[in-house]
Design a protein around this motif. Structure first.
Motif, short mmCIF file in Angstrom:
data_model
loop_
_atom_site.label_atom_id
_atom_site.label_comp_id
_atom_site.label_asym_id
_atom_site.label_seq_id
_atom_site.Cartn_x
_atom_site.Cartn_y
_atom_site.Cartn_z
N ASP A 105 1.62 -1.91 -4.80
CA ASP A 105 0.32 -1.24 -4.86
C ASP A 105 -0.17 -1.39 -6.29
O ASP A 105 0.50 -0.94 -7.23
CB ASP A 105 0.44 0.24 -4.48
CG ASP A 105 -0.92 0.89 -4.23
OD1 ASP A 105 -1.82 0.68 -5.05
OD2 ASP A 105 -1.06 1.61 -3.23
N GLY A 120 0.84 -1.20 0.00
CA GLY A 120 0.00 0.00 0.00
C GLY A 120 0.87 1.23 0.00
O GLY A 120 1.54 1.53 0.98
N VAL A 163 -3.19 -0.68 3.55
CA VAL A 163 -4.22 -0.71 2.51
C VAL A 163 -5.59 -0.70 3.17
O VAL A 163 -5.73 -1.06 4.34
CB VAL A 163 -4.08 -1.97 1.62
CG1 VAL A 163 -2.78 -1.94 0.84
CG2 VAL A 163 -4.17 -3.24 2.47
#
Length: 466
Positions: free
Chosen positions: A111, A88, A143
């Protein structure tokens, strides 16, 4: 940097101040954390504090029996971390990367919506999730919890990690399967874990992680500090005062413009823009490079429409809470170029919002209009003229323009007990293809989607949720 040093010191202090329970000699613990970084840095502080705790192999004990010097010694003992994997790459993920660069870590990031172009390859390598999982010494998750990230780290993926690696989750409960994590820890498949968030909170005594080996558990307290609580209380009081005395709206996250009458007038258009942002986000599965929002006719607030569009588009892509205030900044941080404009050309509509998104897989266009009675309509999807109310679950289907397609698709969905609420078709005589939007009453399972995609007449099919 001084901030990095301060956060590490805080992490070290946790090993002295954060213990709960009696000494038992077990290698699991429930810690009460209070980071002195404020809410804005809670993710960063949470990661580094947890990293120190897992590296020190914190054990349940009585804080009164330990000296501060001993605790700091535990926290800073051990070799240097060579590989850090950040899952993330939103705001918090990038903050973690920024400060961990000070420790000469080999940093990798994953990501699906971010490309290598956003980072210096010598500092951060953007890799696929399998590579990050197998190579990293530490994995930290940043995330949101959505369908694609639920149980992202299950037993199989955890077993791909090094047996000395540690995983940290200060994002959302459910990203790591808790039963699988407990199993992996107890079988020594990984070196340790630090978890601040859980599927059900507060964590129950029957949660398998409570008795797992080599784990640090904290009760979702990353941003729960006295300073943060005082700051929020003061801000709320000041905003209420300003509104009551001066009718001034300060820091309103859902007020893109200050003219309340104008806002009420265009509210349906903003709702439509946000929906189109959500749809465009699903159409482009990879990184988004550029968006353009054009308003026409009576909808003459392109800037505000763009903020609503970004709010919808980013809502499932990043863990941050997206609103009208931060949407543009978050998009720019992701390397997205933003354009908006106004034109008098609204075709045959009294108002029109045209949206284009350019990403790794090309450019997609969706246009919408608000009809009389505040009825929201999608009037152009991917270049095909349509007239559809954006709601529920829909299938966007491209097919060869030949007889029998509607019947075959309908029969396949019917056999799977999936009811069709609407089947809208648009044709393009130039390329011999037709485009259909099929609204269904419930989500279509992956195996049924695969069966539809395998039909020789189907060019492409994608499930979309409004």
């Amino acid at each position: 940097t001084m901030l990095s040093f301060f956060v590490i010191v805080v992490g070290g202090l946790l090993t002295y101040l954060g213990y709960m329970g009696e000494a038992s000699g077990k290698s699991h613990s429930l810690l009460g954390l209070s980071f002195l970084m404020g809410a804005i840095c809670s993710g960063l502080a949470g990661f580094i504090g947890m990293k120190v705790a897992t590296k020190a192999n914190v054990r349940t004990t009585n804080a009164a029996q330990n000296s501060l010097g001993e605790a700091l010694s535990i926290a800073f003992s051990g070799g240097a971390v060579m590989g850090l994997g950040v899952v993330g790459l939103g705001k918090i993920g990038r903050e973690v990367i920024q400060h961990c660069r000070s420790f000469n870590m080999n940093i990798m990031g994953y990501d699906p919506y971010v490309s290598q172009d956003m980072f210096n390859e010598d500092e951060v390598q953007v890799v696929d999730l399998d590579t990050l999982t197998t190579v990293s010494d530490y994995i930290t998750l940043h995330v949101p919890l959505i369908d694609s990230t639920k149980n992202l780290f299950d037993y199989d993926r955890l077993c791909q990690m090094k047996d000395t690696a540690r995983i940290i989750n200060v994002a959302r409960g459910g990203i790591i399967n808790e039963s699988d994590l407990a199993k992996a820890l107890n079988e020594d498949k990984i070196g340790g874990a630090a978890i601040d968030v859980f599927t059900s909170e507060p964590i129950g005594v029957d949660n398998p992680l409570v008795k797992a080996k080599n784990i640090v558990l904290t009760p979702h307290l990353g941003a729960s500090t006295e300073e943060a609580k005082e700051g929020v209380s003061r801000a709320v009081c000041a905003q209420v005062r300003d509104y009551l005395l001066h009718e001034k709206l300060t820091n309103a996250v859902n007020m893109p413009i200050s003219d309340l009458a104008k806002l009420k007038e265009i509210q349906p258009s903003l709702e439509l823009s946000e929906i189109m942002g959500k749809l465009q986000s699903q159409l482009e599965s990879g990184a988004i490079n550029k968006i353009h929002v054009e308003c026409a006719g009576s909808m003459d607030e392109p800037k505000t429409a763009t903020l609503a569009f970004l709010k919808g588009m980013l809502s499932t892509r990043i863990p941050d809470r997206v609103n009208y205030i931060n949407a543009e900044t978050l998009a720019v941080d992701l390397g997205i170029k933003i354009e908006h404009s106004y034109t008098s050309d609204c075709s045959s509509y009294t108002n029109l919002i045209r949206t284009k998104v350019t990403g790794e897989n090309g450019t997609n266009q969706i246009n919408g209009s608000v009809f009389e009675g505040k009825r929201l309509r999608l009037v152009n999807i991917l270049g095909y003229e349509m007239d559809i109310t954006p709601r529920g679950t829909m299938l966007f289907t491209r097919n060869k323009d030949v007889p029998g397609v509607i019947g075959k698709v309908g029969s396949a969905l019917g056999a799977a007990h999936i009811n069709i609420g609407a089947y809208l078709l648009s044709r393009d005589s130039d390329n011999g293809e037709a485009f259909a939007v099929i609204r269904v009453d419930n989500e279509v399972p992956e195996d049924i989607l695969s069966a539809l995609a395998d039909m020789p007449e189907i060019v492409s099919i994608q499930q979309i949720h409004c």
